[in-house]
Design a protein around this motif. Structure first.
Motif, short mmCIF file in Angstrom:
data_model
loop_
_atom_site.label_atom_id
_atom_site.label_comp_id
_atom_site.label_asym_id
_atom_site.label_seq_id
_atom_site.Cartn_x
_atom_site.Cartn_y
_atom_site.Cartn_z
N VAL A 58 0.85 -1.20 0.00
CA VAL A 58 0.00 0.00 0.00
C VAL A 58 0.88 1.25 0.00
CG1 VAL A 58 -1.60 1.37 1.39
CG2 VAL A 58 -2.02 -1.07 1.05
N PHE A 59 1.92 1.26 0.84
CA PHE A 59 2.83 2.41 0.84
C PHE A 59 3.57 2.54 -0.48
CE2 PHE A 59 2.52 2.35 5.56
CZ PHE A 59 2.29 3.71 5.75
N VAL A 69 5.93 -2.88 -5.89
CA VAL A 69 4.59 -3.45 -5.65
C VAL A 69 4.53 -4.88 -6.18
CG1 VAL A 69 2.16 -3.30 -6.27
CG2 VAL A 69 3.40 -1.23 -5.66
N LEU A 70 4.87 -5.06 -7.45
CA LEU A 70 4.81 -6.40 -8.05
C LEU A 70 5.95 -7.26 -7.53
CD1 LEU A 70 3.27 -8.18 -10.03
CD2 LEU A 70 4.82 -7.40 -11.83
N GLY A 71 7.14 -6.66 -7.36
CA GLY A 71 8.30 -7.42 -6.90
C GLY A 71 8.09 -8.03 -5.53
N TYR A 131 0.30 -3.39 -18.00
CA TYR A 131 -0.02 -2.75 -16.74
C TYR A 131 -1.12 -3.53 -16.03
CZ TYR A 131 -4.02 -0.94 -19.40
OH TYR A 131 -5.15 -0.86 -20.18
N ILE A 132 -1.23 -3.30 -14.73
CA ILE A 132 -2.34 -3.84 -13.94
C ILE A 132 -3.26 -2.68 -13.61
CG2 ILE A 132 -3.01 -4.97 -11.78
CD1 ILE A 132 -0.49 -6.54 -11.81
N SER A 133 -4.46 -2.73 -14.13
CA SER A 133 -5.41 -1.63 -13.98
C SER A 133 -6.21 -1.76 -12.70
CB SER A 133 -6.36 -1.61 -15.18
OG SER A 133 -7.20 -2.77 -15.14
N VAL A 257 -5.62 -5.12 -3.82
CA VAL A 257 -5.70 -3.84 -3.10
C VAL A 257 -4.70 -2.84 -3.67
CG1 VAL A 257 -5.28 -2.70 -0.88
CG2 VAL A 257 -6.60 -4.81 -0.95
N SER A 258 -3.49 -3.30 -3.95
CA SER A 258 -2.45 -2.42 -4.49
C SER A 258 -2.89 -1.78 -5.80
CB SER A 258 -1.15 -3.20 -4.72
OG SER A 258 -0.69 -3.79 -3.52
N ALA A 259 -3.49 -2.58 -6.70
CA ALA A 259 -3.93 -2.07 -8.00
C ALA A 259 -5.10 -1.10 -7.84
CB ALA A 259 -4.32 -3.23 -8.91
N VAL A 260 -5.98 -1.36 -6.87
CA VAL A 260 -7.10 -0.45 -6.64
C VAL A 260 -6.59 0.89 -6.09
CG1 VAL A 260 -9.15 -0.06 -5.21
CG2 VAL A 260 -8.82 -2.27 -6.32
#
Length: 317
Positions: A58-59, A69-71, A131-133, A257-260
């Motif tokens: 989230v941060f 985020v993805l890593g 990308y992740i939308s 959650v990260s993508a949102v």
């Protein structure tokens, strides 16, 4: 640089202690109000072991550190299977319950495949970038809600009844632990993201490499501690179930959650990590169905660790 390393370590301590205290307080509170022990284990405790990845992501999303985020998610899932199950399988062969064999392990593999599919916009849609939308994130969260319904359904069946290790705490102390735990998670997550980025810049490494190595392994320490402790107590189904459940949480919930929070672009170099995550899930599925019975043998644990070692060398060299 030294200060950043120290603060990164402080962040990991705050994150892990915070998750532990939050789980302890929430579990005691749930027990006080009559929630079944197995439901506590499948929801509060499972969420607690994935809370470090969630808070860090989230941060990272807020900071637009998309590679981290993805890593962090991929690195955690790869470490969970190849590292943690490799270590646990060498300590003692891991037996697998029927539900884990036929539902949770395949679902974990499908979650890995889902990440591969939603990150290939260049190939599937002819887009200008992968990308992740936010829509992808919502879909992942919908899958997570289905997984939670399955968990609760399984938990209510008599044959799955289990004992809980939740402590009996006064109401005030339970709420205090929850508050302190959340505070530790927030502080730790902030310190980890800020200082991991600083270290990456100092060593000339990408955020992807830091996320896949230091950050992902650090946030997976609760899973490692839980699984090794379970193996030593010969609670073998817990050891493998904890890892598989955490991987499903990480993709459907943490990545969702990260993508949102903030949609992000995928670096082309991340394809190797995505494919290894799929391979790890596939190998776990295959290994469980080979040999004697439904279990992960020692030689298979060694294969996992060797594969993880090769991956680490690839990332760093």
């Amino acid at each position: 640089m030294v200060l950043s390393l120290v603060l990164l370590l402080v962040g990991f301590v705050a994150l892990i202690v915070g998750a532990d205290k939050m789980v302890e307080g929430a579990s005691a509170l749930a027990m006080k109000y009559g929630i079944p022990p197995i439901v506590i284990g499948l929801t509060i405790v499972a969420f607690g072991t994935s809370a470090p990845e969630l808070v860090v992501n989230v941060f990272a999303s807020i900071n637009k550190s998309s590679e981290m985020v993805l890593g962090n998610v991929l690195g955690s899932n790869i470490f969970n299977v190849l590292g943690i199950l490799g270590i646990c399988g060498i300590i003692y062969p891991l037996s697998v319950k029927s539900n884990t064999t036929w539902i949770e392990i395949p679902l974990s593999f499908l979650a890995a495949v889902a990440v591969l599919v939603i990150t290939q916009d260049l190939w599937l849609d002819g887009s200008v970038a992968n990308y992740i939308s936010r829509g992808d994130g919502i879909i992942l969260l919908l899958f997570f809600s289905i997984f939670m319904v399955y968990n609760i359904t399984v938990s209510l069946s008599p044959q799955e009844a289990d004992e809980s290790d939740a402590l009996v705490l006064p109401l005030g102390k339970s709420l205090l632990w929850i508050a302190l735990g959340l505070g530790g998670l927030v502080l730790g997550g902030k310190l980890i993201v800020d200082n991991a980025v600083s270290i990456a810049e100092g060593f000339g490494l990408s955020e992807r490499i830091i996320g896949l190595t230091i950050v992902s392994i650090g946030t997976s320490l609760p899973e490692l501690a839980t699984s090794v402790a379970a193996v030593r107590k010969r609670k073998l189904d817990i050891a493998i179930g904890n890892v598989v459940g955490s991987n499903i949480f990480n993709i459907f919930f943490v990545l969702g959650v990260s993508a949102v929070v903030s949609p992000f672009e995928i670096n082309e170099s991340s394809l190797v990590d995505i494919l290894l995550n799929v391979l790890a899930g596939l190998l776990l599925f295959v290994f469980v169905f080979t040999g004697k019975g439904r279990r992960l043998d020692r030689w298979e644990g060694i294969v996992f660790l060797l594969l993880y070692a090769v991956y680490m060398v690839y990332l760093l060299v």
